[in-house]
Design a protein around this motif. Structure first.
Motif, PDB file in Angstrom:
ATOM      1  N   ARG A   1      -5.340  -1.589   7.505  1.00  0.00           N
ATOM      2  CA  ARG A   1      -3.991  -1.103   7.227  1.00  0.00           C
ATOM      3  C   ARG A   1      -4.037   0.206   6.449  1.00  0.00           C
ATOM      4  O   ARG A   1      -3.298   1.147   6.743  1.00  0.00           O
ATOM      5  CB  ARG A   1      -3.208  -2.155   6.455  1.00  0.00           C
ATOM      6  CG  ARG A   1      -2.899  -3.381   7.267  1.00  0.00           C
ATOM      7  CD  ARG A   1      -2.368  -4.499   6.413  1.00  0.00           C
ATOM      8  NE  ARG A   1      -1.945  -5.614   7.240  1.00  0.00           N
ATOM      9  CZ  ARG A   1      -1.879  -6.850   6.810  1.00  0.00           C
ATOM     10  NH1 ARG A   1      -2.188  -7.150   5.556  1.00  0.00           N
ATOM     11  NH2 ARG A   1      -1.477  -7.806   7.623  1.00  0.00           N
ATOM     12  N   ALA A   2      -4.907   0.264   5.451  1.00  0.00           N
ATOM     13  CA  ALA A   2      -5.046   1.484   4.659  1.00  0.00           C
ATOM     14  C   ALA A   2      -5.542   2.637   5.531  1.00  0.00           C
ATOM     15  O   ALA A   2      -5.071   3.770   5.412  1.00  0.00           O
ATOM     16  CB  ALA A   2      -5.995   1.255   3.484  1.00  0.00           C
TER      17      ALA A   2
ATOM     18  N   LEU B   1      -0.429   8.948 -10.620  1.00  0.00           N
ATOM     19  CA  LEU B   1      -1.226   7.951  -9.907  1.00  0.00           C
ATOM     20  C   LEU B   1      -2.556   7.730 -10.618  1.00  0.00           C
ATOM     21  O   LEU B   1      -3.025   6.592 -10.753  1.00  0.00           O
ATOM     22  CB  LEU B   1      -1.463   8.383  -8.461  1.00  0.00           C
ATOM     23  CG  LEU B   1      -0.235   8.391  -7.543  1.00  0.00           C
ATOM     24  CD1 LEU B   1      -0.586   9.032  -6.202  1.00  0.00           C
ATOM     25  CD2 LEU B   1       0.317   6.992  -7.343  1.00  0.00           C
ATOM     26  N   GLY B   2      -3.158   8.808 -11.083  1.00  0.00           N
ATOM     27  CA  GLY B   2      -4.421   8.710 -11.822  1.00  0.00           C
ATOM     28  C   GLY B   2      -4.274   7.907 -13.103  1.00  0.00           C
ATOM     29  O   GLY B   2      -5.155   7.110 -13.462  1.00  0.00           O
TER      30      GLY B   2
ATOM     31  N   VAL C   1      -7.790   1.980  -2.418  1.00  0.00           N
ATOM     32  CA  VAL C   1      -8.376   1.239  -1.303  1.00  0.00           C
ATOM     33  C   VAL C   1      -9.285   2.154  -0.500  1.00  0.00           C
ATOM     34  O   VAL C   1     -10.373   1.771  -0.075  1.00  0.00           O
ATOM     35  CB  VAL C   1      -7.275   0.648  -0.392  1.00  0.00           C
ATOM     36  CG1 VAL C   1      -7.871  -0.093   0.786  1.00  0.00           C
ATOM     37  CG2 VAL C   1      -6.360  -0.252  -1.188  1.00  0.00           C
ATOM     38  N   ARG C   2      -8.816   3.365  -0.302  1.00  0.00           N
ATOM     39  CA  ARG C   2      -9.592   4.416   0.350  1.00  0.00           C
ATOM     40  C   ARG C   2      -9.018   5.733  -0.130  1.00  0.00           C
ATOM     41  O   ARG C   2      -7.989   5.752  -0.796  1.00  0.00           O
ATOM     42  CB  ARG C   2      -9.568   4.295   1.880  1.00  0.00           C
ATOM     43  CG  ARG C   2      -8.224   4.502   2.534  1.00  0.00           C
ATOM     44  CD  ARG C   2      -8.251   4.372   4.059  1.00  0.00           C
ATOM     45  NE  ARG C   2      -9.093   5.345   4.687  1.00  0.00           N
ATOM     46  CZ  ARG C   2     -10.214   5.054   5.367  1.00  0.00           C
ATOM     47  NH1 ARG C   2     -10.599   3.811   5.510  1.00  0.00           N
ATOM     48  NH2 ARG C   2     -10.940   5.994   5.924  1.00  0.00           N
ATOM     49  N   ARG C   3      -9.633   6.807   0.198  1.00  0.00           N
ATOM     50  CA  ARG C   3      -9.165   8.108  -0.281  1.00  0.00           C
ATOM     51  C   ARG C   3      -7.703   8.323   0.135  1.00  0.00           C
ATOM     52  O   ARG C   3      -7.378   8.296   1.319  1.00  0.00           O
ATOM     53  CB  ARG C   3     -10.034   9.223   0.291  1.00  0.00           C
ATOM     54  CG  ARG C   3      -9.656  10.570  -0.242  1.00  0.00           C
ATOM     55  CD  ARG C   3     -10.632  11.619   0.201  1.00  0.00           C
ATOM     56  NE  ARG C   3     -10.208  12.887  -0.343  1.00  0.00           N
ATOM     57  CZ  ARG C   3     -10.226  14.013   0.326  1.00  0.00           C
ATOM     58  NH1 ARG C   3     -10.669  14.029   1.568  1.00  0.00           N
ATOM     59  NH2 ARG C   3      -9.826  15.117  -0.232  1.00  0.00           N
ATOM     60  N   GLY C   4      -6.850   8.493  -0.870  1.00  0.00           N
ATOM     61  CA  GLY C   4      -5.445   8.774  -0.614  1.00  0.00           C
ATOM     62  C   GLY C   4      -4.571   7.566  -0.371  1.00  0.00           C
ATOM     63  O   GLY C   4      -3.389   7.710  -0.088  1.00  0.00           O
ATOM     64  N   VAL C   5      -5.114   6.345  -0.474  1.00  0.00           N
ATOM     65  CA  VAL C   5      -4.331   5.129  -0.261  1.00  0.00           C
ATOM     66  C   VAL C   5      -4.556   4.191  -1.446  1.00  0.00           C
ATOM     67  O   VAL C   5      -5.693   3.888  -1.802  1.00  0.00           O
ATOM     68  CB  VAL C   5      -4.696   4.417   1.055  1.00  0.00           C
ATOM     69  CG1 VAL C   5      -3.827   3.185   1.263  1.00  0.00           C
ATOM     70  CG2 VAL C   5      -4.557   5.361   2.245  1.00  0.00           C
ATOM     71  N   TRP C   6      -3.449   3.742  -2.020  1.00  0.00           N
ATOM     72  CA  TRP C   6      -3.466   2.935  -3.229  1.00  0.00           C
ATOM     73  C   TRP C   6      -2.895   1.547  -2.978  1.00  0.00           C
ATOM     74  O   TRP C   6      -1.907   1.401  -2.269  1.00  0.00           O
ATOM     75  CB  TRP C   6      -2.633   3.625  -4.315  1.00  0.00           C
ATOM     76  CG  TRP C   6      -3.093   5.010  -4.583  1.00  0.00           C
ATOM     77  CD1 TRP C   6      -2.654   6.162  -3.983  1.00  0.00           C
ATOM     78  CD2 TRP C   6      -4.099   5.412  -5.495  1.00  0.00           C
ATOM     79  NE1 TRP C   6      -3.334   7.250  -4.478  1.00  0.00           N
ATOM     80  CE2 TRP C   6      -4.226   6.812  -5.413  1.00  0.00           C
ATOM     81  CE3 TRP C   6      -4.913   4.715  -6.391  1.00  0.00           C
ATOM     82  CZ2 TRP C   6      -5.143   7.529  -6.187  1.00  0.00           C
ATOM     83  CZ3 TRP C   6      -5.817   5.428  -7.163  1.00  0.00           C
ATOM     84  CH2 TRP C   6      -5.920   6.821  -7.051  1.00  0.00           C
TER      85      TRP C   6
ATOM     86  N   LEU D   1       0.844  -1.199   0.000  1.00  0.00           N
ATOM     87  CA  LEU D   1       0.000   0.000   0.000  1.00  0.00           C
ATOM     88  C   LEU D   1       0.876   1.244   0.000  1.00  0.00           C
ATOM     89  O   LEU D   1       1.938   1.253   0.619  1.00  0.00           O
ATOM     90  CB  LEU D   1      -0.909   0.018   1.226  1.00  0.00           C
ATOM     91  CG  LEU D   1      -1.860  -1.167   1.386  1.00  0.00           C
ATOM     92  CD1 LEU D   1      -2.591  -1.077   2.716  1.00  0.00           C
ATOM     93  CD2 LEU D   1      -2.851  -1.221   0.235  1.00  0.00           C
ATOM     94  N   VAL D   2       0.411   2.278  -0.665  1.00  0.00           N
ATOM     95  CA  VAL D   2       1.132   3.550  -0.738  1.00  0.00           C
ATOM     96  C   VAL D   2       0.112   4.670  -0.635  1.00  0.00           C
ATOM     97  O   VAL D   2      -0.965   4.597  -1.221  1.00  0.00           O
ATOM     98  CB  VAL D   2       1.901   3.684  -2.072  1.00  0.00           C
ATOM     99  CG1 VAL D   2       2.559   5.035  -2.202  1.00  0.00           C
ATOM    100  CG2 VAL D   2       2.920   2.587  -2.229  1.00  0.00           C
ATOM    101  N   THR D   3       0.459   5.719   0.107  1.00  0.00           N
ATOM    102  CA  THR D   3      -0.427   6.880   0.179  1.00  0.00           C
ATOM    103  C   THR D   3      -0.028   7.893  -0.891  1.00  0.00           C
ATOM    104  O   THR D   3       1.105   7.898  -1.373  1.00  0.00           O
ATOM    105  CB  THR D   3      -0.362   7.568   1.556  1.00  0.00           C
ATOM    106  OG1 THR D   3       0.932   8.155   1.715  1.00  0.00           O
ATOM    107  CG2 THR D   3      -0.649   6.591   2.689  1.00  0.00           C
ATOM    108  N   THR D   4      -0.963   8.740  -1.232  1.00  0.00           N
ATOM    109  CA  THR D   4      -0.678   9.808  -2.184  1.00  0.00           C
ATOM    110  C   THR D   4       0.434  10.697  -1.643  1.00  0.00           C
ATOM    111  O   THR D   4       1.334  11.103  -2.383  1.00  0.00           O
ATOM    112  CB  THR D   4      -1.949  10.636  -2.457  1.00  0.00           C
ATOM    113  OG1 THR D   4      -2.958   9.763  -2.975  1.00  0.00           O
ATOM    114  CG2 THR D   4      -1.694  11.754  -3.448  1.00  0.00           C
TER     115      THR D   4
END
Length: 187
Positions: free
Chosen positions: A67-68, A36-37, A48-53, A20-23
Motif C-alpha cells: 500500500r505504501a 513530520l520529522g 514505512v518507506r521514503r516519503g510515506v508515513w 498512511l500519509v505521504t509527505t
C-alpha cells in the motif's frame, strides 16, 4: 500549526488510506517536512518507506508495504482520488497474485502496471507498461489486476511452470473466475 492539529489533519488524510500519509499529501495540507520529522522523533509516526508515513491508526497488516509503495507512485494524490479516476497505476503480476492469494509466489519487488512508461530509482518497485482497462478490481482499497489478468500477466512474464500451475489452480477455485476466460488468456 500545533502538534495536535497536525496529528488530527494527518489522521483525516490517512483515514481513507489505511492510516498512511505521504509527505506530498501532508505538504498539500500545510504540514511541513519539519513537522513530520518532529512527529517521527517523538515516535508518533514512523516511516514505512521514503516519503510515506504510518500514523498511530495505521493498519500494520501484511500489505502495508504494498500500500505504501502504491501511494508513493503518486505521492501528491489521495488514494480515493486515484480510485475514482482511471487506474493508471495498478498492482499487478506477483504482487497481484499475493493480494488474490494465488499460488505460492513470494514477491521480490512491488509490481505495478501503468498505462504510460514509468521509471523509478527505488530498487523494490517494478513497473510494467500495458493497458488494463476492464481488468482491474479494487481489493481492500487497492486497484489490482483481475484474477484472469493476473494469470495472463504471470504466464506472459515467463513464470516458472510449477508456480504458474499453482496460480491457475487457485484462480480456478475462485467462484468469480471462468475456466474458459483463463484458457483463452493462456492461448
Amino acid at each position: 500549526m500545533r502538534s495536535v492539529d497536525v496529528i488530527v489533519t494527518l489522521e483525516e488524510i490517512g483515514s481513507l488510506q489505511w492510516g498512511l500519509v505521504t509527505t506530498g499529501q501532508a505538504e498539500l495540507h500545510g504540514i511541513s517536512r519539519v513537522a513530520l520529522g518532529r512527529l517521527r522523533d517523538d515516535e508518533v509516526i514512523h516511516q514505512v518507506r521514503r516519503g510515506v508515513w504510518a500514523l498511530p491508526s495505521a493498519d500494520h497488516g501484511p500489505f502495508q508495504g504494498l500500500r505504501a509503495a502504491w501511494l508513493s507512485t503518486r505521492p501528491g494524490a489521495l488514494a480515493n482520488e486515484r480510485l475514482q479516476s482511471e487506474n493508471e497505476i495498478v498492482v499487478s503480476h506477483v504482487s497481484a497474485a499475493a493480494v488474490h492469494s494465488l499460488g505460492d509466489l513470494i514477491p521480490q519487488r512491488y509490481e505495478f502496471t501503468a498505462v504510460r512508461r514509468r521509471q523509478t530509482s527505488q530498487a523494490d518497485l517494478r513497473f510494467h507498461r500495458a493497458a488494463v482497462v476492464g481488468d482491474v478490481k479494487v481489493v481492500d482499497g487497492l486497484p489490482v489486476t483481475s484474477i484472469p489478468r493476473t494469470v495472463e500477466d504471470l504466464a506472459g512474464s515467463g513464470a516458472d511452470l510449477d508456480h504458474l500451475g499453482a496460480v491457475i489452480r487457485d484462480a480456478l477455485a475462485s467462484p468469480e473466475v471462468d475456466m474458459d476466460d483463463i484458457a483463452g488468456r493462456m492461448d
